[in-house]
Write a protein that holds these residues in place. Structure first.
Motif, mmCIF file in Angstrom:
data_model
loop_
_atom_site.group_PDB
_atom_site.id
_atom_site.type_symbol
_atom_site.label_atom_id
_atom_site.label_comp_id
_atom_site.label_asym_id
_atom_site.label_seq_id
_atom_site.Cartn_x
_atom_site.Cartn_y
_atom_site.Cartn_z
ATOM 1 N N ILE A 210 19.812 -15.991 24.045
ATOM 2 C CA ILE A 210 20.481 -15.575 25.154
ATOM 3 C C ILE A 210 21.488 -14.777 24.334
ATOM 4 O O ILE A 210 22.378 -14.985 23.887
ATOM 5 C CB ILE A 210 21.257 -16.626 25.948
ATOM 6 N N VAL A 211 21.538 -13.386 25.022
ATOM 7 C CA VAL A 211 22.673 -12.298 24.647
ATOM 8 C C VAL A 211 23.264 -11.492 25.776
ATOM 9 O O VAL A 211 22.597 -11.135 26.762
ATOM 10 C CB VAL A 211 21.964 -11.108 23.932
ATOM 11 N N GLY B 156 27.350 -9.548 38.533
ATOM 12 C CA GLY B 156 27.194 -8.125 37.945
ATOM 13 C C GLY B 156 26.728 -8.082 36.335
ATOM 14 O O GLY B 156 26.599 -6.993 35.804
ATOM 15 N N SER B 157 27.097 -9.278 35.628
ATOM 16 C CA SER B 157 27.130 -9.210 34.426
ATOM 17 C C SER B 157 25.530 -9.233 33.988
ATOM 18 O O SER B 157 24.691 -10.012 34.613
ATOM 19 C CB SER B 157 27.653 -10.632 33.640
ATOM 20 N N SER B 158 25.341 -8.790 32.724
ATOM 21 C CA SER B 158 23.732 -8.808 32.147
ATOM 22 C C SER B 158 23.544 -9.903 31.246
ATOM 23 O O SER B 158 24.462 -10.016 30.611
ATOM 24 C CB SER B 158 23.183 -7.315 31.678
ATOM 25 N N VAL B 159 22.481 -10.501 31.406
ATOM 26 C CA VAL B 159 22.085 -11.234 30.388
ATOM 27 C C VAL B 159 20.568 -11.137 29.736
ATOM 28 O O VAL B 159 19.855 -10.885 30.796
ATOM 29 C CB VAL B 159 22.373 -12.930 30.965
ATOM 30 N N THR B 160 20.543 -11.108 28.542
ATOM 31 C CA THR B 160 18.938 -10.919 27.981
ATOM 32 C C THR B 160 18.539 -11.992 27.381
ATOM 33 O O THR B 160 19.217 -12.533 26.645
ATOM 34 C CB THR B 160 19.204 -9.396 27.010
ATOM 35 N N SER B 161 17.309 -12.296 27.716
ATOM 36 C CA SER B 161 16.714 -13.426 26.647
ATOM 37 C C SER B 161 15.405 -13.201 26.232
ATOM 38 O O SER B 161 14.812 -12.143 26.495
ATOM 39 C CB SER B 161 16.526 -14.594 27.687
#
Length: 156
Positions: free
Chosen positions: A57-58, A26-31
């Protein structure tokens, strides 16, 4: 053992809109990618320009804010660490290697995307402390009204 450092600071413009995914937990990762430019004189004295692309990557809420406010072309400050990883290609043709910057801190450098530009809005380093902030050209406080600078006002 000697100390070591893995720290990267980049200021550049987004090359594509951010993409957010979620892990199985469920963790979000934005690229997203950003471009940095370097100009130099070649051997013949001609001015050359080189663009380098960096994959960013954030994780978590910081990444979600990046996805909400940043768009292709947006200027951004990124502070983080270099990460190298391998993955198996989807087509089964073997392993691929990728170099990424895992952002520990991001700061929006423009409000074009609609993000407010107060001290707390564009800096997602975690916590409310004002320590280790990147210079934004503004004054000392969040409420300072500062006129925009012309190129002629820059002392260098």
């Amino acid at each position: 053992m000697a100390a070591s450092v893995n720290k990267v600071i980049l200021i550049g413009n987004l090359g594509r809109d951010p993409e957010t995914r979620f892990t199985n937990s469920g963790s979000s990762v934005t690229s997203f990618s950003i471009a940095t430019k370097d100009s130099f004189m070649d051997k013949s004295g001609a001015r050359q320009e080189r663009t380098d692309w960096h994959n960013i990557i954030v994780w978590g809420k910081q990444g979600e804010a990046c996805a909400q406010y940043l768009k292709k072309g947006s200027p951004v400050y990124v502070e983080g660490r270099i990460s190298y990883r391998e993955y198996e290609a989807k087509d089964g043709s073997g392993k691929r290697k990728v170099t990424e910057i895992v952002a520990m801190r991001t700061q929006f450098l423009s409000s074009r995307g609609g993000a407010p530009m107060t001290d707390d809005a564009g800096d997602f380093s975690g916590g409310g402390a004002a320590r280790n902030r990147a210079p934004t050209g503004g004054g000392s406080g969040a409420g300072d009204d500062v006129a925009p600078m012309d190129d002629e006002d820059i002392p260098f």
